[in-house]
Design a protein around this motif. Structure first.
Motif, short mmCIF file in Angstrom:
data_model
loop_
_atom_site.label_atom_id
_atom_site.label_comp_id
_atom_site.label_asym_id
_atom_site.label_seq_id
_atom_site.Cartn_x
_atom_site.Cartn_y
_atom_site.Cartn_z
N VAL A 119 0.87 -1.18 0.00
CA VAL A 119 0.00 0.00 0.00
C VAL A 119 0.90 1.22 0.00
CG1 VAL A 119 -1.68 1.36 1.33
CG2 VAL A 119 -1.94 -1.12 1.16
N GLU A 120 0.59 2.18 -0.87
CA GLU A 120 1.37 3.41 -0.96
C GLU A 120 0.46 4.60 -0.71
OE1 GLU A 120 4.45 2.97 -4.48
OE2 GLU A 120 2.50 2.09 -5.02
N VAL A 121 1.03 5.63 -0.07
CA VAL A 121 0.28 6.83 0.26
C VAL A 121 1.00 8.03 -0.34
CG1 VAL A 121 -0.56 8.32 2.12
CG2 VAL A 121 -0.61 5.82 2.39
N SER A 122 0.22 8.93 -0.92
CA SER A 122 0.76 10.18 -1.45
C SER A 122 0.06 11.36 -0.77
CB SER A 122 0.53 10.26 -2.97
OG SER A 122 0.89 11.55 -3.46
N ALA A 123 0.83 12.39 -0.44
CA ALA A 123 0.27 13.61 0.13
C ALA A 123 0.31 14.76 -0.87
CB ALA A 123 1.02 13.99 1.40
N ASP A 124 0.68 14.47 -2.12
CA ASP A 124 0.78 15.53 -3.13
C ASP A 124 0.09 15.11 -4.43
OD1 ASP A 124 2.56 13.62 -4.04
OD2 ASP A 124 4.35 14.83 -3.68
N THR A 125 -1.09 14.49 -4.29
CA THR A 125 -1.92 14.10 -5.43
C THR A 125 -1.19 13.15 -6.37
OG1 THR A 125 -2.75 16.37 -5.27
CG2 THR A 125 -3.70 15.01 -7.00
N GLY A 126 -0.36 12.28 -5.82
CA GLY A 126 0.25 11.23 -6.64
C GLY A 126 1.57 11.57 -7.27
N ARG A 127 2.16 12.72 -6.94
CA ARG A 127 3.47 13.03 -7.52
C ARG A 127 4.59 12.22 -6.85
NH1 ARG A 127 0.96 18.07 -7.43
NH2 ARG A 127 1.95 18.65 -5.45
N SER A 128 4.43 11.92 -5.58
CA SER A 128 5.40 11.06 -4.88
C SER A 128 4.63 10.14 -3.94
CB SER A 128 6.40 11.92 -4.10
OG SER A 128 5.73 12.68 -3.09
N TRP A 129 5.25 9.00 -3.60
CA TRP A 129 4.56 7.97 -2.82
C TRP A 129 5.44 7.49 -1.68
CZ3 TRP A 129 -0.44 6.73 -4.03
CH2 TRP A 129 -0.91 7.16 -5.27
N THR A 130 4.79 7.12 -0.57
CA THR A 130 5.45 6.55 0.60
C THR A 130 4.84 5.19 0.89
OG1 THR A 130 5.89 8.73 1.56
CG2 THR A 130 5.93 6.84 3.06
N ALA A 131 5.68 4.20 1.12
CA ALA A 131 5.17 2.86 1.42
C ALA A 131 4.56 2.83 2.82
CB ALA A 131 6.30 1.84 1.32
N ALA A 132 3.37 2.28 2.91
CA ALA A 132 2.70 2.10 4.20
C ALA A 132 3.06 0.73 4.77
CB ALA A 132 1.19 2.21 4.03
N ARG A 133 2.79 0.55 6.06
CA ARG A 133 2.95 -0.75 6.71
C ARG A 133 1.65 -1.53 6.53
NH1 ARG A 133 5.12 3.23 9.66
NH2 ARG A 133 3.14 3.60 10.74
N VAL A 134 1.75 -2.75 6.01
CA VAL A 134 0.58 -3.58 5.73
C VAL A 134 0.60 -4.79 6.65
CG1 VAL A 134 -0.72 -4.84 3.98
CG2 VAL A 134 0.62 -2.82 3.32
N CYS B 114 0.33 4.48 8.04
CA CYS B 114 1.40 5.30 7.46
C CYS B 114 1.48 6.60 8.27
CB CYS B 114 1.13 5.60 6.00
SG CYS B 114 2.45 6.49 5.14
N ASP B 115 2.68 7.06 8.57
CA ASP B 115 2.86 8.31 9.30
C ASP B 115 3.08 9.46 8.32
OD1 ASP B 115 2.70 7.06 11.82
OD2 ASP B 115 4.80 6.43 11.66
N TRP B 116 2.37 10.55 8.56
CA TRP B 116 2.45 11.74 7.70
C TRP B 116 2.65 12.96 8.59
CZ3 TRP B 116 -2.18 15.08 6.53
CH2 TRP B 116 -1.86 16.12 5.63
N ARG B 117 3.56 13.85 8.19
CA ARG B 117 3.73 15.11 8.92
C ARG B 117 2.98 16.20 8.16
NH1 ARG B 117 6.31 17.39 13.02
NH2 ARG B 117 7.24 15.38 13.58
N ALA B 118 1.90 16.66 8.74
CA ALA B 118 1.05 17.65 8.09
C ALA B 118 1.62 19.05 8.27
CB ALA B 118 -0.36 17.59 8.68
N ALA B 119 1.69 19.79 7.16
CA ALA B 119 2.12 21.19 7.17
C ALA B 119 0.92 22.07 6.84
CB ALA B 119 3.23 21.41 6.15
N PRO B 120 0.88 23.29 7.35
CA PRO B 120 -0.26 24.17 7.06
C PRO B 120 -0.51 24.31 5.56
CG PRO B 120 1.10 25.11 8.80
CD PRO B 120 1.85 23.92 8.26
N GLY B 121 -1.79 24.28 5.19
CA GLY B 121 -2.18 24.39 3.79
C GLY B 121 -3.14 23.30 3.38
N SER B 122 -3.44 23.27 2.09
CA SER B 122 -4.36 22.27 1.54
C SER B 122 -3.58 21.12 0.93
CB SER B 122 -5.26 22.92 0.47
OG SER B 122 -6.08 23.91 1.05
N HIS B 123 -4.06 19.93 1.16
CA HIS B 123 -3.40 18.73 0.67
C HIS B 123 -4.45 17.77 0.12
CE1 HIS B 123 0.20 19.94 2.99
NE2 HIS B 123 -0.69 20.29 3.91
N THR B 124 -4.04 16.89 -0.78
CA THR B 124 -4.89 15.80 -1.24
C THR B 124 -4.16 14.49 -0.98
OG1 THR B 124 -5.93 17.14 -2.96
CG2 THR B 124 -6.09 14.74 -3.19
#
Length: 370
Positions: free
Chosen positions: A293-308, A323-333
């Protein structure tokens, strides 16, 4: 008074016109057929009231004391089994993830007009019942049998065709033990709820929901492929209305995310605070284990592997991922996709077809961090 033909009230399937919104008829379908609230992905086993529901026609009136299952056609010994007789067979329980074949339909463009699912038509339950192969062995399968046809008690009209709901399985699937098809009479340890097929239903691990015939009352072995409406007209992958299309069968890989933070009431946009955010969800495939499983925080431009989480003993149930994500101020998909052990991966572009079936396009979750 002259009777109106069924075709006047039961129109052909169609594709929505550009810019056409959800109709009152589709809204009525959506009110009858509810999906899984995505926050309920936290439950390893879905409570029955949160499990998705699709009812083609009406929920039949059912009296378990007078219900029987007929087994006939190309068998040596036709059977009529009441619930007590079925409970006399060895019982098994399987944890199975079930997904509607139309899940994702409303996200397609152009949109097929029908039950307007987004991504929520899924659930996982523990189904208890009798292995279908044992019942067929009791009846005796004749050598010329090629399919088993399953008839439910729900009756209606679709695209001008009056019918009982019927589907078939190849004999190899009906008599196989990997996966093992069940004639189920219990869900999560209790009798089936009415909307989930009380008192009997079929459970076909790995297959989309149209195969799991509810309110099951008849099994007929046939010596030629079944050509009923739900088999040869509905539930086909078609690009053009005149082509025969390919049958809808097994569930494609999919990962869904528990929406993080808290929601806006109307837009469902999620709100999170800056800093570490644990993302979690479930992933599954009708072809076997999910291996990535992969997760992207930038609408699919880059991916991070999740733990399954490994599949373990429940080979036909969803798997947890984090999956751990560090949220920064702003809008994300946020976007999530799954890959199964046979190399099938969720698409980044829609897999369009006229029925809106098997749309396992990646999920996208808008998030505002503030």
């Amino acid at each position: 008074m002259e009777q109106a033909p069924l075709q006047e009230v039961s129109t052909p399937g169609r594709i929505a016109a550009p810019g056409e919104g959800i109709s009152a008829e589709e809204l009525a379908l959506a009110a009858r057929n509810h999906g899984l609230p995505l926050e309920a992905l936290r439950y390893e086993v879905t409570p029955p009231g949160l499990h998705y529901v699709l009812v083609h026609y009406d929920i039949p009136a059912a009296d378990a004391d007078h219900w029987s299952l007929a087994v006939g056609g190309r068998v040596v010994t036709p059977l009529t089994l009441d619930l007590a007789a079925l409970r006399g067979f060895p019982a098994v329980t399987h944890r199975v993830t079930m997904e509607c074949a139309g899940n994702g339909r409303a996200r397609l463009s152009p949109r097929p007009v029908s039950q307007p699912w987004l991504v929520e038509a899924v659930g996982t339950a523990e189904w208890t019942g009798v292995p279908l192969r044992l019942v067929l062995a009791e009846a005796g399968v004749r050598p010329d049998a090629v399919e088993a046809v399953f008839t439910g008690a729900d009756h209606g009209v679709e695209r001008g065709v009056e019918q009982d709901y019927q589907r078939s399985l190849p004999l190899s699937a009906a008599t196989g033990d990997d996966p093992e098809v069940l004639i189920a009479y219990a869900m999560n340890g209790r009798p089936l709820p009415p909307q989930h097929g009380y008192p009997l239903r079929l459970v076909v691990p790995g297959w989309y929901g149209m195969a799991h015939v509810k309110w099951l009352r008849e099994i007929t072995l046939v010596d030629a492929p079944f050509t009923g409406f739900q088999q040869s007209v509905a539930y086909r992958y078609r690009q053009d209305p005149d082509e025969p299309g390919d049958p809808v069968t097994r569930i494609g890989p999919r990962a869904l995310m528990v929406p993080p933070g808290f929601p806006d009431f109307m837009s469902r946009t999620r709100v999170v605070r800056p800093g570490p955010v644990r993302l979690e969800g479930r992933a599954w495939s009708g072809y076997g284990a999910v291996v990535g499983v992969e997760v992207s925080a930038d609408t699919g431009r880059s991916w991070t592997a999740a733990r399954v989480e490994p599949q373990g003993a429940h080979r036909w149930a969803w798997q947890a991922w984090t999956c751990d994500w560090r949220a920064a101020p702003g809008s994300h998909t946020l976007t999530v996709r799954a890959t199964d052990g046979e190399g099938r991966t969720q698409p980044l572009e829609q897999p369009w077809n006229r029925g809106g079936f098997g749309n396992n396009l990646v999920q996208q979750v808008p998030v505002l961090c503030c």
